[in-house]
Write an enzyme that holds these catalytic residues in place. Structure first.
Site, PDB file in Angstrom:
ATOM      1  N   GLY A  82       0.843  -1.187   0.000  1.00 35.49           N
ATOM      2  CA  GLY A  82       0.000   0.000   0.000  1.00 35.49           C
ATOM      3  C   GLY A  82       0.876   1.233   0.000  1.00 35.49           C
ATOM      4  N   LYS A  84       1.506   4.960   1.731  1.00 34.59           N
ATOM      5  CA  LYS A  84       1.265   5.291   3.142  1.00 34.59           C
ATOM      6  C   LYS A  84       1.589   6.734   3.538  1.00 34.59           C
ATOM      7  CE  LYS A  84       5.867   4.021   4.679  1.00 34.59           C
ATOM      8  NZ  LYS A  84       6.710   3.484   5.723  1.00 34.59           N
ATOM      9  N   SER A 124      -4.127   0.683  10.524  1.00 35.41           N
ATOM     10  CA  SER A 124      -3.360   1.733  11.184  1.00 35.41           C
ATOM     11  C   SER A 124      -4.185   2.385  12.282  1.00 35.41           C
ATOM     12  CB  SER A 124      -3.001   2.793  10.139  1.00 35.41           C
ATOM     13  OG  SER A 124      -2.569   3.976  10.762  1.00 35.41           O
ATOM     14  N   TYR A 148      -5.562   8.703   2.938  1.00 35.48           N
ATOM     15  CA  TYR A 148      -4.832   7.492   3.346  1.00 35.48           C
ATOM     16  C   TYR A 148      -5.642   6.738   4.413  1.00 35.48           C
ATOM     17  CZ  TYR A 148      -1.571   4.643   6.051  1.00 35.48           C
ATOM     18  OH  TYR A 148      -0.987   3.610   6.745  1.00 35.48           O
ATOM     19  N   LYS A 152      -7.704   2.970   4.412  1.00 36.46           N
ATOM     20  CA  LYS A 152      -7.601   1.882   5.399  1.00 36.46           C
ATOM     21  C   LYS A 152      -8.990   1.507   5.928  1.00 36.46           C
ATOM     22  CE  LYS A 152      -3.142   1.260   5.429  1.00 36.46           C
ATOM     23  NZ  LYS A 152      -2.606   0.045   4.784  1.00 36.46           N
ATOM     24  N   PHE A 177       0.355   1.086  15.666  1.00 35.86           N
ATOM     25  CA  PHE A 177       0.569   2.447  16.168  1.00 35.86           C
ATOM     26  C   PHE A 177       1.803   3.014  15.442  1.00 35.86           C
ATOM     27  CE2 PHE A 177      -2.867   3.581  18.978  1.00 35.86           C
ATOM     28  CZ  PHE A 177      -3.644   2.459  18.755  1.00 35.86           C
ATOM     29  N   ARG A 230       3.050   9.803  21.073  1.00 35.16           N
ATOM     30  CA  ARG A 230       2.696   8.639  20.260  1.00 35.16           C
ATOM     31  C   ARG A 230       3.193   7.355  20.922  1.00 35.16           C
ATOM     32  NH1 ARG A 230       0.607  12.310  18.299  1.00 35.16           N
ATOM     33  NH2 ARG A 230       0.393  12.935  16.112  1.00 35.16           N
ATOM     34  N   ARG A 291       1.677  20.570  12.680  1.00 38.24           N
ATOM     35  CA  ARG A 291       1.484  20.037  11.329  1.00 38.24           C
ATOM     36  C   ARG A 291      -0.006  19.751  11.149  1.00 38.24           C
ATOM     37  NH1 ARG A 291       4.757  14.565   9.899  1.00 38.24           N
ATOM     38  NH2 ARG A 291       3.326  13.728  11.455  1.00 38.24           N
TER      39      ARG A 291
HETATM   40  P1  NAD Z   1       6.562   0.477   2.907  1.00 37.85           P
HETATM   41  O1  NAD Z   1       6.235   1.528   1.908  1.00 37.85           O
HETATM   42  O2  NAD Z   1       7.961   0.341   3.359  1.00 37.85           O
HETATM   43  O3  NAD Z   1       6.081  -0.949   2.358  1.00 37.85           O
HETATM   44  C1  NAD Z   1       4.982  -1.110   1.509  1.00 37.85           C
HETATM   45  C2  NAD Z   1       5.437  -1.918   0.303  1.00 37.85           C
HETATM   46  O4  NAD Z   1       4.323  -2.108  -0.580  1.00 37.85           O
HETATM   47  C3  NAD Z   1       6.529  -1.220  -0.505  1.00 37.85           C
HETATM   48  O5  NAD Z   1       7.626  -2.106  -0.670  1.00 37.85           O
HETATM   49  C4  NAD Z   1       5.868  -0.911  -1.860  1.00 37.85           C
HETATM   50  O6  NAD Z   1       6.774  -0.994  -2.923  1.00 37.85           O
HETATM   51  C5  NAD Z   1       4.792  -1.974  -1.913  1.00 37.85           C
HETATM   52  N1  NAD Z   1       3.633  -1.636  -2.747  1.00 37.85           N
HETATM   53  C6  NAD Z   1       2.912  -0.483  -2.738  1.00 37.85           C
HETATM   54  N2  NAD Z   1       1.932  -0.553  -3.656  1.00 37.85           N
HETATM   55  C7  NAD Z   1       2.026  -1.773  -4.261  1.00 37.85           C
HETATM   56  C8  NAD Z   1       1.305  -2.420  -5.295  1.00 37.85           C
HETATM   57  N3  NAD Z   1       0.291  -1.826  -5.916  1.00 37.85           N
HETATM   58  N4  NAD Z   1       1.681  -3.675  -5.654  1.00 37.85           N
HETATM   59  C9  NAD Z   1       2.722  -4.297  -5.055  1.00 37.85           C
HETATM   60  N5  NAD Z   1       3.449  -3.715  -4.064  1.00 37.85           N
HETATM   61  C10 NAD Z   1       3.108  -2.458  -3.665  1.00 37.85           C
HETATM   62  O7  NAD Z   1       5.577   0.682   4.151  1.00 37.85           O
HETATM   63  P2  NAD Z   1       5.575  -0.036   5.577  1.00 37.85           P
HETATM   64  O8  NAD Z   1       5.921   0.975   6.587  1.00 37.85           O
HETATM   65  O9  NAD Z   1       6.313  -1.300   5.502  1.00 37.85           O
HETATM   66  O10 NAD Z   1       4.010  -0.299   5.706  1.00 37.85           O
HETATM   67  C11 NAD Z   1       3.416  -1.544   5.367  1.00 37.85           C
HETATM   68  C12 NAD Z   1       1.923  -1.417   5.559  1.00 37.85           C
HETATM   69  O11 NAD Z   1       1.640  -1.034   6.888  1.00 37.85           O
HETATM   70  C13 NAD Z   1       1.262  -0.369   4.669  1.00 37.85           C
HETATM   71  O12 NAD Z   1       0.021  -0.870   4.215  1.00 37.85           O
HETATM   72  C14 NAD Z   1       1.055   0.796   5.583  1.00 37.85           C
HETATM   73  O13 NAD Z   1      -0.032   1.586   5.188  1.00 37.85           O
HETATM   74  C15 NAD Z   1       0.805   0.103   6.905  1.00 37.85           C
HETATM   75  N6  NAD Z   1       1.137   0.953   8.067  1.00 37.85           N
HETATM   76  C16 NAD Z   1       2.373   1.489   8.182  1.00 37.85           C
HETATM   77  C17 NAD Z   1       2.674   2.332   9.256  1.00 37.85           C
HETATM   78  C18 NAD Z   1       4.022   2.973   9.404  1.00 37.85           C
HETATM   79  O14 NAD Z   1       4.128   3.976  10.123  1.00 37.85           O
HETATM   80  N7  NAD Z   1       5.075   2.461   8.780  1.00 37.85           N
HETATM   81  C19 NAD Z   1       1.694   2.596  10.233  1.00 37.85           C
HETATM   82  C20 NAD Z   1       0.447   2.004  10.110  1.00 37.85           C
HETATM   83  C21 NAD Z   1       0.176   1.180   9.002  1.00 37.85           C
HETATM   84  N1  UFG Z   2       6.974  15.096  14.215  1.00 41.49           N
HETATM   85  C1  UFG Z   2       7.770  16.212  14.363  1.00 41.49           C
HETATM   86  N2  UFG Z   2       8.695  16.455  13.392  1.00 41.49           N
HETATM   87  C2  UFG Z   2       8.851  15.668  12.291  1.00 41.49           C
HETATM   88  C3  UFG Z   2       8.021  14.527  12.158  1.00 41.49           C
HETATM   89  C4  UFG Z   2       7.085  14.282  13.143  1.00 41.49           C
HETATM   90  O1  UFG Z   2       7.656  16.945  15.335  1.00 41.49           O
HETATM   91  O2  UFG Z   2       9.703  15.964  11.438  1.00 41.49           O
HETATM   92  C5  UFG Z   2       5.996  14.771  15.287  1.00 41.49           C
HETATM   93  C6  UFG Z   2       4.553  14.756  14.818  1.00 41.49           C
HETATM   94  O3  UFG Z   2       3.995  16.037  14.881  1.00 41.49           O
HETATM   95  C7  UFG Z   2       3.936  13.753  15.794  1.00 41.49           C
HETATM   96  C8  UFG Z   2       5.077  12.776  16.089  1.00 41.49           C
HETATM   97  O4  UFG Z   2       6.272  13.469  15.730  1.00 41.49           O
HETATM   98  O5  UFG Z   2       3.614  14.409  16.993  1.00 41.49           O
HETATM   99  C9  UFG Z   2       5.001  11.493  15.278  1.00 41.49           C
HETATM  100  O6  UFG Z   2       4.870  11.813  13.904  1.00 41.49           O
HETATM  101  P1  UFG Z   2       5.057  10.727  12.746  1.00 41.49           P
HETATM  102  O7  UFG Z   2       4.914  11.429  11.445  1.00 41.49           O
HETATM  103  O8  UFG Z   2       6.283   9.937  12.994  1.00 41.49           O
HETATM  104  O9  UFG Z   2       3.839   9.721  12.988  1.00 41.49           O
HETATM  105  P2  UFG Z   2       2.267  10.007  12.997  1.00 41.49           P
HETATM  106  O10 UFG Z   2       1.791   9.631  14.351  1.00 41.49           O
HETATM  107  O11 UFG Z   2       1.924  11.343  12.512  1.00 41.49           O
HETATM  108  O12 UFG Z   2       1.764   9.000  11.864  1.00 41.49           O
HETATM  109  C10 UFG Z   2       2.086   7.637  11.859  1.00 41.49           C
HETATM  110  C11 UFG Z   2       2.164   7.101  10.429  1.00 41.49           C
HETATM  111  C12 UFG Z   2       0.811   7.134   9.794  1.00 41.49           C
HETATM  112  C13 UFG Z   2      -0.187   6.436  10.638  1.00 41.49           C
HETATM  113  C14 UFG Z   2      -0.189   6.997  12.039  1.00 41.49           C
HETATM  114  C15 UFG Z   2      -1.089   6.189  12.924  1.00 41.49           C
HETATM  115  O13 UFG Z   2       3.040   7.880   9.663  1.00 41.49           O
HETATM  116  O14 UFG Z   2       0.890   6.446   8.560  1.00 41.49           O
HETATM  117  O15 UFG Z   2       1.126   6.932  12.579  1.00 41.49           O
HETATM  118  O16 UFG Z   2      -1.147   6.736  14.191  1.00 41.49           O
HETATM  119  F1  UFG Z   2      -1.413   6.569  10.099  1.00 41.49           F
END
Ligand code: NAD
Ligand code: UFG
Length: 337
Positions: A82, A84, A124, A148, A152, A177, A230, A291
């Site tokens: 996906g 993200k 998420s 986004y 989800k 989280f 967080r 932000r």
């Molecule tokens: P990531 O971007 O590192 O991994 C996602 C992978 O999916 C990538 O390798 C990308 O190339 C692949 N991808 C995207 N679209 C595709 C498609 N159409 N076909 C095949 N492959 C595809 O992200 P991540 O941090 O590993 O996140 C994995 C999942 O967890 C995502 O669905 C994301 O939304 C969810 N998630 C992530 C976080 C976070 O903070 N990392 C938090 C909550 C949920």
């Molecule tokens: N932050 C800063 N400076 C930065 C980046 C982040 O101060 O450069 C702060 C944000 O304001 C927040 C905290 O750090 O208070 C965490 O921010 P992140 O961007 O690391 O994470 P978020 O909680 O905003 O979002 C993450 C994922 C989303 C997911 C969400 C779920 O990026 O994909 O958690 O809670 F949806």
């Protein structure tokens, strides 16, 4: 057991792949490299001694999915694939609905045809929106605050509908989280392209000299030090949560929903201090306005996952920072091309 990992070369998928190999399961990776690099496969092999099966494919390509599932039958799927980036999803909503929502529908059709009926889905904590009470329980109201998050929630709804229509499905919605951390070898970690959106990768790039200073988004939140709070969870704890969900899901049809978090919140400044302890120097930062779209606080009640899956996060914030620092200092520009 063969387990398909869509998005398997991504950050969370690759760490989960390592854990599955260590446990003697057979991960089958599928990715289109939209946000990951091929070198991840070499690193998985370096860390585990096993090169995972890999298929380059887009989850929206039904014919290719059928081909993959014919060549390599699987027993279950962990669906990580996906897009993200929250900000990008606001700019390009249709791209997100096409990739995440439509992609999931195509994948589900291919799985139906191949008679695969167990899915673990990467959801998420963003689905809770601006939650009123902390810690957040799974039954808390859900809401989307950006495309986004809506993608989800839409996928969660589609999966629930499917489980009603076809009760043999086992669907587990894992609401992550804030995943951070890296493999303790220093060979694998998070490798954001461009300017990192997330806090810990940004701090790591300041520490390694790729960025001048951290921008702290707001110090006037109703939190103890005014900065956002967080629930940061180590990616290997998260990987273990997937294994637990897989073992449980395989035996229990229906829909299951779990928060994967530690239950403990940390502020932006607390994370910065922890990283400073680990890298051994002060890291510059400047406070800027909030932000758009950020909530003040977000942390999990992980009790249900503990009770039903026998899983809980073990690794501390210091451990998360140590592992990120080992990865970032050994790989200042991330994975090689
Ligand atoms: P990531 O971007 O590192 O991994 C996602 C992978 O999916 C990538 O390798 C990308 O190339 C692949 N991808 C995207 N679209 C595709 C498609 N159409 N076909 C095949 N492959 C595809 O992200 P991540 O941090 O590993 O996140 C994995 C999942 O967890 C995502 O669905 C994301 O939304 C969810 N998630 C992530 C976080 C976070 O903070 N990392 C938090 C909550 C949920
Ligand atoms: N932050 C800063 N400076 C930065 C980046 C982040 O101060 O450069 C702060 C944000 O304001 C927040 C905290 O750090 O208070 C965490 O921010 P992140 O961007 O690391 O994470 P978020 O909680 O905003 O979002 C993450 C994922 C989303 C997911 C969400 C779920 O990026 O994909 O958690 O809670 F949806």
């Amino acid at each position: 057991m063969n387990v398909l990992l869509t998005g398997g070369t991504g950050y969370i998928g690759s760490h989960t792949c390592v854990r599955l190999i260590e446990l003697g399961l057979r991960p089958v990776l599928l990715d289109n490299f939209a946000n990951s690099k091929r070198a991840v496969l070499d690193r998985i092999e370096r860390v585990t001694g096993v090169r995972p099966l890999f298929f380059e494919a887009d989850i929206r390509d039904r014919r290719r999915l059928d081909e993959v599932l014919a060549v390599q039958p699987v027993d279950a799927v962990i669906h990580f694939a996906g897009l993200k980036a929250v900000g990008e999803s606001v700019q390009r909503p249709l791209t997100y609905y096409d990739n995440n929502v439509h992609g999931t529908c195509v994948l589900l059709e291919a799985l139906q045809a191949a008679e695969v009926r167990t899915m673990i889905f990467s959801s998420s904590a963003t689905v809770y929106g601006d939650a009123r009470t902390m810690p957040i329980v799974e039954d808390a109201p859900t809401e989307a605050t950006n495309p986004y998050g809506r993608s989800k929630l839409m996928i969660e709804g589609i999966l629930r509908d499917l489980a009603v229509a076809q009760p043999e499905w086992s669907i587990t919605l894992l609401r992550y989280f804030n995943p951070v951390g890296a493999h303790p070898s220093g060979a694998m970690g998070e490798d954001p392209q461009g300017i990192p959106n997330n806090l810990v990768p940004f701090i790591a790039q300041v520490a390694v000299g790729r960025r001048d200073r951290l921008t702290v988004f707001g110090d006037d939140y109703p939190t103890p030090d005014g900065t956002g709070v967080r629930d940061y969870i180590h990616v290997l704890d998260l990987a273990e949560g997937h294994v637990a969900a897989l073992q449980h899901g395989h035996r229990h049809p229906g829909v299951h929903v779990y928060n994967l978090g530690t239950g403990q919140g940390y502020s932006v400044l607390e994370v910065l201090r922890a990283f400073e302890r680990v890298c051994g120097r002060e890291l510059p930062y400047a406070v800027a306005p909030r932000r758009a779209g950020d909530v003040a606080s977000c942390w999990a009640d992980p009790e249900r996952a503990g009770r039903e899956l026998g899983w809980r996060a073990e690794r501390s914030l210091d451990r998360m920072c140590e592992d990120v620092w080992r990865w970032q200092s050994a790989n200042p520009t991330g994975y090689p091309e």
